[in-house]
Write a protein that holds these residues in place. Structure first.
Motif, mmCIF file in Angstrom:
data_model
loop_
_atom_site.group_PDB
_atom_site.id
_atom_site.type_symbol
_atom_site.label_atom_id
_atom_site.label_comp_id
_atom_site.label_asym_id
_atom_site.label_seq_id
_atom_site.Cartn_x
_atom_site.Cartn_y
_atom_site.Cartn_z
ATOM 1 N N THR A 75 0.854 -1.202 0.000
ATOM 2 C CA THR A 75 0.000 0.000 0.000
ATOM 3 C C THR A 75 0.887 1.248 0.000
ATOM 4 O OG1 THR A 75 -0.069 -0.041 2.398
ATOM 5 C CG2 THR A 75 -1.888 -1.130 1.245
ATOM 6 N N ILE A 77 2.526 4.999 0.765
ATOM 7 C CA ILE A 77 2.739 5.999 1.810
ATOM 8 C C ILE A 77 2.417 7.336 1.137
ATOM 9 C CG2 ILE A 77 4.498 7.193 3.183
ATOM 10 C CD1 ILE A 77 4.675 4.533 4.273
ATOM 11 N N LYS A 95 0.125 5.821 5.820
ATOM 12 C CA LYS A 95 0.219 4.500 5.163
ATOM 13 C C LYS A 95 -1.216 4.078 4.910
ATOM 14 C CE LYS A 95 2.359 0.356 4.382
ATOM 15 N NZ LYS A 95 2.938 0.176 3.026
ATOM 16 N N GLU A 97 -3.766 1.847 4.290
ATOM 17 C CA GLU A 97 -4.186 0.443 4.299
ATOM 18 C C GLU A 97 -5.637 0.263 3.849
ATOM 19 O OE1 GLU A 97 -2.320 -2.525 5.416
ATOM 20 O OE2 GLU A 97 -0.875 -1.096 4.655
ATOM 21 N N MET A 212 3.469 -5.069 7.005
ATOM 22 C CA MET A 212 3.213 -3.625 7.004
ATOM 23 C C MET A 212 4.461 -2.898 7.497
ATOM 24 S SD MET A 212 -0.157 -1.883 8.614
ATOM 25 C CE MET A 212 0.292 -2.126 10.328
ATOM 26 N N GLU A 215 7.272 -3.138 4.857
ATOM 27 C CA GLU A 215 7.027 -2.143 3.789
ATOM 28 C C GLU A 215 7.383 -0.736 4.254
ATOM 29 O OE1 GLU A 215 2.983 -2.321 2.265
ATOM 30 O OE2 GLU A 215 3.175 -4.480 2.031
ATOM 31 N N ILE A 216 6.990 -0.394 5.480
ATOM 32 C CA ILE A 216 7.270 0.968 5.975
ATOM 33 C C ILE A 216 8.771 1.228 5.920
ATOM 34 C CG2 ILE A 216 7.283 2.435 8.046
ATOM 35 C CD1 ILE A 216 4.558 1.093 8.793
ATOM 36 N N GLN A 219 9.870 1.582 2.343
ATOM 37 C CA GLN A 219 9.369 2.838 1.748
ATOM 38 C C GLN A 219 10.066 4.071 2.326
ATOM 39 O OE1 GLN A 219 5.280 1.581 2.544
ATOM 40 N NE2 GLN A 219 4.750 1.923 0.412
ATOM 41 N N LEU A 369 4.344 9.179 10.871
ATOM 42 C CA LEU A 369 3.554 8.269 10.028
ATOM 43 C C LEU A 369 2.284 7.851 10.775
ATOM 44 C CD1 LEU A 369 3.460 6.634 7.333
ATOM 45 C CD2 LEU A 369 4.389 4.716 8.645
ATOM 46 N N ILE A 371 -0.974 5.316 10.615
ATOM 47 C CA ILE A 371 -1.444 4.118 9.918
ATOM 48 C C ILE A 371 -2.954 4.251 9.697
ATOM 49 C CG2 ILE A 371 -1.484 1.599 9.876
ATOM 50 C CD1 ILE A 371 1.361 2.645 10.170
#
Ligand SMILES: Cc1ncc(COP(=O)(O)O)c(C=O)c1O
Ligand SMILES: [Zn+2]
Length: 388
Positions: A75, A77, A95, A97, A212, A215-216, A219, A369, A371
């Protein structure tokens, strides 16, 4: 993956073990990996596209034929410069989702747990849920050809109840709140011997949510934001992000050794973990009268609180409780200042970050960030009450 290890008593089990939670102590079984022999590089991972299964070497499914997937994860950012300016910080990003197949981050846990059930040759599963996890599980079970029983309360919304049935799962509705759904779930599981995919009973859901976190970090160029705000119920995603950080450190993949501060956001009508943080405790006390319209974070007795508290204390995070009305306002702020649609729970996370900014608790060079655990279409009823 090499084996399961109980987070609570340390006992280990081999890969074929299907009795969850830990038969010795009822604790949480955690998949462990042989990262000394990891057969993939950071560059190879970066070149893969498609779904959270790009991190398959970090997931407990050994044969790719068992993977039940429909493109969940990976997904975006999304940067929100207007919010950053208003909050007086260097960067605010979300992020998103909500862009998952059933519109919440629960798809990651469902993909992993139904893949786990396929790997273990299971044909019938059961799950209690506030709504979103049940909807996600029924979608992935349908795809896997596995019979699925979902226990929800009547207050779950129409989208969740209808889609569970649309996917062909058996919907069991009970009166009351999540605790009662949990009671009915245990009864059904014990009576029929169905395989559990309940939060922190299955060892697979927090592994799915770990993607998740992976990915963070990718990213953020294998670094991380300074602060992560997470709307916390059972804590599956929070612990997933914490595990992702620890595993990437173990592999030496991160550019900087400092973890992002993991901040637990709950509703002031049900904030057992925030209360534990405020009192510097290692475990929560059950919340007596849970009362929040953010039903995904209305979890009065989260069994994994010691693990969540470890994540908060080790990363220098904190706990923030916000009212339902602030949470709704947070969701509207995201919709109006960033274009991103949020349901109530992530609205609470944004509201908590804004509150900390107002209280001077964030620094001007901070990267924040949020979520967005679920899309706005899950909560149009609630949102419609606060639109002026
Ligand atoms: C939209 C949303 N956000 C957050 C949560 C809390 O998730 P967790 O159990 O990972 O704390 C849920 C759980 O139902 C949810 O549906
Ligand atoms: Zn144990």
């Amino acid at each position: 993956m090499s084996h399961f290890e109980c987070y609570d008593c340390g006992h280990t089990y081999d890969l074929e073990h299907t009795e969850f939670p830990c038969p010795k102590c009822e604790g949480i079984l955690d998949p462990k990996y042989d990262y000394d022999n990891l057969d993939v590089s950071r560059e190879e991972i970066e070149s893969r596209k498609g779904s959270m299964w790009k991190y398959r070497e970090f997931l407990p499914i050994l044969d790719t034929d068992d993977i039940v997937s429909m493109g969940e994860g990976t997904t975006p950012i999304v940067d929100c410069p207007k919010l950053a300016e208003e909050m007086g910080v260097a960067r605010v990003a979300i992020k998103d989702e909500g862009q998952n197949p059933t519109n919440t981050f629960k798809d990651r846990g469902a993909s992993a747990s139904l893949s786990g059930a396929s790997q273990q040759g299971i044909n019938e599963v059961v799950i209690p849920s506030a709504g979103n996890a049940g909807q996600a599980a029924s979608a992935y079970a349908a795809r896997a050809g596995i019979d699925c029983h979902v226990v929800l309360n009547y207050q779950s919304n129409d989208i969740q109840k209808t889609m569970v049935e649309a996917h062909g799962a058996d919907l069991h509705l009970v009166n009351g709140k999540l605790g009662k759904a949990g009671g009915k779930f245990s009864e059904l599981r014990d009576e029929h011997g169905w395989y559990t995919i309940a939060t922190f009973q299955t060892p697979f859901r927090h592994e799915g949510k770990k993607t998740m976190g992976l990915e963070i970090f990718e990213q953020f160029n294998w670094d991380g934001p300074d602060e992560i705000f997470y709307p916390t119920g059972g804590g599956v995603g929070l612990i997933g992000i914490w595990k992702a950080y620890q595993e990437l450190v173990q592999l030496g993949w991160l550019e900087n050794g400092t973890p992002p501060s993991l901040n637990v956001v709950q509703s002031s009508g049900c904030a057992p973990v925030v209360e534990a943080i405020e009192n510097h405790r290692e475990e929560h006390d059950p919340w007596e009268c849970p009362e929040s319209i953010g039903r995904g974070i209305e979890v009065p007795n989260p069994g994994a609180s010691p693990w969540m508290l470890e994540a908060v204390y080790e990363t220098g995070g904190t706990g923030v409780a916000v009212s339902d009305s602030k949470a709704l306002k947070g969701a509207l702020t995201s919709a109006q200042h960033a274009g991103i649609e949020m349901c109530v729970e992530p609205g609470a996370a944004l509201a908590a970050a804004i509150q900390m900014a107002e209280e001077g608790e964030l620094n001007e060079d901070d990267e924040i960030l949020i979520i967005n655990t679920g899309a706005g279409n899950k909560a149009t009823d609630a949102l419609s009450y606060v639109i002026e």
